[in-house]
Design a protein around this motif. Structure first.
Motif, PDB file in Angstrom:
ATOM      1  N   CYS A 264       0.842  -1.204   0.000  1.00 22.32           N
ATOM      2  CA  CYS A 264       0.000   0.000   0.000  1.00 22.32           C
ATOM      3  C   CYS A 264       0.876   1.253   0.000  1.00 22.32           C
ATOM      4  O   CYS A 264       1.827   1.357   0.779  1.00 22.32           O
ATOM      5  N   THR A 265       0.550   2.204  -0.863  1.00 22.75           N
ATOM      6  CA  THR A 265       1.408   3.368  -1.071  1.00 22.75           C
ATOM      7  C   THR A 265       1.422   4.346   0.103  1.00 22.75           C
ATOM      8  O   THR A 265       2.324   5.174   0.198  1.00 22.75           O
ATOM      9  N   PHE A 266       0.433   4.262   0.985  1.00 20.34           N
ATOM     10  CA  PHE A 266       0.333   5.209   2.095  1.00 20.34           C
ATOM     11  C   PHE A 266       0.945   4.670   3.386  1.00 20.34           C
ATOM     12  O   PHE A 266       1.085   5.401   4.366  1.00 20.34           O
ATOM     13  N   CYS A 267       1.287   3.402   3.409  1.00 24.04           N
ATOM     14  CA  CYS A 267       1.648   2.721   4.654  1.00 24.04           C
ATOM     15  C   CYS A 267       3.147   2.466   4.743  1.00 24.04           C
ATOM     16  O   CYS A 267       3.766   1.980   3.787  1.00 24.04           O
ATOM     17  N   GLU A 268       3.717   2.759   5.922  1.00 28.56           N
ATOM     18  CA  GLU A 268       5.134   2.469   6.131  1.00 28.56           C
ATOM     19  C   GLU A 268       5.355   1.574   7.348  1.00 28.56           C
ATOM     20  O   GLU A 268       6.475   1.376   7.799  1.00 28.56           O
ATOM     21  N   LEU A 269       4.259   0.983   7.846  1.00 27.89           N
ATOM     22  CA  LEU A 269       4.357   0.226   9.082  1.00 27.89           C
ATOM     23  C   LEU A 269       5.344  -0.924   9.001  1.00 27.89           C
ATOM     24  O   LEU A 269       6.089  -1.191   9.942  1.00 27.89           O
ATOM     25  N   TYR A 270       5.346  -1.634   7.877  1.00 28.79           N
ATOM     26  CA  TYR A 270       6.172  -2.835   7.784  1.00 28.79           C
ATOM     27  C   TYR A 270       7.210  -2.751   6.670  1.00 28.79           C
ATOM     28  O   TYR A 270       7.740  -3.775   6.247  1.00 28.79           O
ATOM     29  N   LYS A 271       7.477  -1.552   6.191  1.00 26.75           N
ATOM     30  CA  LYS A 271       8.476  -1.410   5.134  1.00 26.75           C
ATOM     31  C   LYS A 271       9.835  -1.911   5.646  1.00 26.75           C
ATOM     32  O   LYS A 271      10.259  -1.593   6.751  1.00 26.75           O
TER      33      LYS A 271
ATOM     34  N   LEU B 265     -10.183   7.229   9.823  1.00 26.96           N
ATOM     35  CA  LEU B 265      -8.944   7.950  10.094  1.00 26.96           C
ATOM     36  C   LEU B 265      -8.734   8.989   9.002  1.00 26.96           C
ATOM     37  O   LEU B 265      -9.267   8.856   7.898  1.00 26.96           O
ATOM     38  N   SER B 266      -7.968  10.008   9.300  1.00 21.55           N
ATOM     39  CA  SER B 266      -7.563  10.986   8.290  1.00 21.55           C
ATOM     40  C   SER B 266      -6.135  10.677   7.865  1.00 21.55           C
ATOM     41  O   SER B 266      -5.274  10.390   8.708  1.00 21.55           O
ATOM     42  N   LEU B 267      -5.902  10.725   6.574  1.00 22.90           N
ATOM     43  CA  LEU B 267      -4.587  10.367   6.037  1.00 22.90           C
ATOM     44  C   LEU B 267      -3.495  11.264   6.604  1.00 22.90           C
ATOM     45  O   LEU B 267      -3.593  12.482   6.580  1.00 22.90           O
ATOM     46  N   MET B 268      -2.449  10.617   7.119  1.00 23.74           N
ATOM     47  CA  MET B 268      -1.243  11.317   7.537  1.00 23.74           C
ATOM     48  C   MET B 268      -0.141  10.885   6.575  1.00 23.74           C
ATOM     49  O   MET B 268       0.144   9.681   6.450  1.00 23.74           O
ATOM     50  N   LEU B 269       0.458  11.821   5.882  1.00 20.89           N
ATOM     51  CA  LEU B 269       1.490  11.502   4.897  1.00 20.89           C
ATOM     52  C   LEU B 269       2.805  11.215   5.607  1.00 20.89           C
ATOM     53  O   LEU B 269       3.365  12.090   6.285  1.00 20.89           O
ATOM     54  N   LEU B 270       3.279   9.992   5.453  1.00 22.76           N
ATOM     55  CA  LEU B 270       4.439   9.533   6.210  1.00 22.76           C
ATOM     56  C   LEU B 270       5.681   9.495   5.338  1.00 22.76           C
ATOM     57  O   LEU B 270       5.675   8.882   4.268  1.00 22.76           O
ATOM     58  N   PRO B 271       6.761  10.142   5.764  1.00 21.24           N
ATOM     59  CA  PRO B 271       8.014  10.102   5.003  1.00 21.24           C
ATOM     60  C   PRO B 271       8.445   8.660   4.722  1.00 21.24           C
ATOM     61  O   PRO B 271       8.318   7.792   5.576  1.00 21.24           O
ATOM     62  N   GLY B 272       8.943   8.452   3.516  1.00 26.46           N
ATOM     63  CA  GLY B 272       9.385   7.124   3.131  1.00 26.46           C
ATOM     64  C   GLY B 272       8.354   6.326   2.368  1.00 26.46           C
ATOM     65  O   GLY B 272       8.662   5.259   1.837  1.00 26.46           O
ATOM     66  N   THR B 273       7.120   6.847   2.286  1.00 29.62           N
ATOM     67  CA  THR B 273       6.082   6.153   1.531  1.00 29.62           C
ATOM     68  C   THR B 273       5.964   6.767   0.132  1.00 29.62           C
ATOM     69  O   THR B 273       6.259   7.956  -0.070  1.00 29.62           O
ATOM     70  N   PRO B 274       5.517   5.981  -0.854  1.00 31.95           N
ATOM     71  CA  PRO B 274       5.305   6.530  -2.202  1.00 31.95           C
ATOM     72  C   PRO B 274       4.336   7.704  -2.219  1.00 31.95           C
ATOM     73  O   PRO B 274       4.513   8.648  -2.999  1.00 31.95           O
TER      74      PRO B 274
ATOM     75  N   GLY C  45       4.158  17.294  -5.842  1.00 33.05           N
ATOM     76  CA  GLY C  45       2.959  17.944  -6.355  1.00 33.05           C
ATOM     77  C   GLY C  45       2.032  17.042  -7.129  1.00 33.05           C
ATOM     78  O   GLY C  45       1.089  17.517  -7.771  1.00 33.05           O
ATOM     79  N   ARG C  46       2.260  15.731  -7.051  1.00 29.34           N
ATOM     80  CA  ARG C  46       1.411  14.787  -7.777  1.00 29.34           C
ATOM     81  C   ARG C  46       0.258  14.268  -6.930  1.00 29.34           C
ATOM     82  O   ARG C  46      -0.608  13.567  -7.431  1.00 29.34           O
ATOM     83  N   PHE C  47       0.252  14.627  -5.663  1.00 29.00           N
ATOM     84  CA  PHE C  47      -0.828  14.226  -4.758  1.00 29.00           C
ATOM     85  C   PHE C  47      -1.261  15.451  -3.973  1.00 29.00           C
ATOM     86  O   PHE C  47      -0.433  16.097  -3.318  1.00 29.00           O
ATOM     87  N   VAL C  48      -2.547  15.797  -4.058  1.00 27.68           N
ATOM     88  CA  VAL C  48      -3.074  16.989  -3.390  1.00 27.68           C
ATOM     89  C   VAL C  48      -3.998  16.553  -2.259  1.00 27.68           C
ATOM     90  O   VAL C  48      -5.078  16.003  -2.494  1.00 27.68           O
ATOM     91  N   LEU C  49      -3.559  16.774  -1.043  1.00 32.24           N
ATOM     92  CA  LEU C  49      -4.331  16.391   0.138  1.00 32.24           C
ATOM     93  C   LEU C  49      -5.449  17.411   0.373  1.00 32.24           C
ATOM     94  O   LEU C  49      -5.215  18.619   0.307  1.00 32.24           O
TER      95      LEU C  49
END
Length: 289
Positions: free
Chosen positions: A30-37, A200-209, A217-221
């Motif tokens: 999943c592109t938003f998740c860094e839990l198990y990267k 939940l509200s999306l939190m953009l996490l460093p290290g995720t796509p 600028g390719r994703f507008v929250l």
């Protein structure tokens, strides 16, 4: 207890015995998740789990709930799961509820009869990340399933008599698909009719796509008001026969707790008041995962 890598559990399992039986997530794309990267998915060896059960038998007598970690314990072969749940029942007889994360792949791997067998052995609740009911969004975030598969999996769990808690994400579809995401998510939630919905509200996490896409600028929250409008639209489109629709996670701008269908109208009115500026939103510094 033997814990390998990062351990995560749902907020409602905060006081549970955390028994790690797998390491990482079986999907982990999943592109938003860094839990198990950076963590390779693996089943933990039976000797280590056996030792942890012995530890819990001695030191965890005040906890009557147990959560099977990590990202997808339901993927364990049925024979191993049956043996594990039997051991928990025999050695920790005070445990009244066992929970696990589940995804469409692991749910699909079990027959209805196998899920009922796990229920009879104490598996009482499964947590499934839907994130969105919009197929375009599910594809974009590489969720690994479309909305039809999500509905099928959710209904399968419900039919087996296992409670289902579904997580969805505000903001995951960007500004441009916010309305579609909200309405389609409400459609899927209504079709599954789970006991619990956690927003939940999306939190953009460093290290995720997704974080990289946002920086480029390719994703507008959506703005905070945009998130709130999305929440309202999602709730309006969600019809549960008897379920809880909660957006009280630390990531959300406006905490709400609604028992549907009873609280739907008053909760929509509460959101409307916040959109009009009559109720303050949580400041950014107080938001978190």
């Amino acid at each position: 207890m033997d814990y390998q890598g990062n351990i995560f559990r749902p907020p409602s399992e905060a006081n549970s015995i955390l028994l790690q039986v797998t390491r990482g997530c079986s999907h982990n794309k999943c592109t938003f998740c860094e839990l198990y990267k950076g963590t390779r998915f693996a089943l933990k060896d039976e000797a280590t789990i056996e030792s942890d059960l012995e530890f819990a038998r001695t030191h965890c007598r005040r906890q009557n709930r147990l959560f099977l970690c990590d990202g997808d314990a339901l993927i364990l072969p049925q024979k191993r799961l049956v043996a594990l749940l039997t051991a928990i029942r025999d050695r920790l007889p005070w445990v009244t509820r066992i929970g696990t994360y589940a995804n469409t792949r692991s749910i699909r791997s079990k027959t209805p009869e196998q899920l009922e067998e796990l229920r009879d052995l104490g598996l009482a609740i499964a947590y499934m990340g839907l994130e969105s009911g919009d197929d375009a969004t599910l594809q974009a975030i590489i969720k690994g399933a479309d909305s039809a598969q999500m509905i099928q999996a959710g209904r399968k769990v419900r039919a087996a008599g296992i409670q289902l808690s579904i997580t969805v994400l505000l903001g995951i579809a960007q500004e441009r698909r916010s309305a579609i995401h909200a309405e389609e998510t409400g459609r899927v939630l209504s079709a599954i009719d789970p006991e619990f919905v956690g927003v939940l509200s999306l939190m953009l996490l460093p290290g995720t796509p997704l974080h990289s896409a946002w920086r480029e600028g390719r994703f507008v929250l959506p703005s905070p008001d945009g998130m709130l409008a999305e929440l309202r639209r999602m709730l309006a489109a969600t019809n549960l026969s008897d379920g809880y629709f909660h957006a009280n996670h630390a990531s959300n701008y406006l905490p709400i707790k609604a028992h549907l269908p009873h609280d739907k109208a008053k909760t929509l009115n509460l959101i409307d008041m916040a959109l009009k500026g009559n109720i303050g939103l949580k400041p950014e510094y107080m938001r978190g995962l």
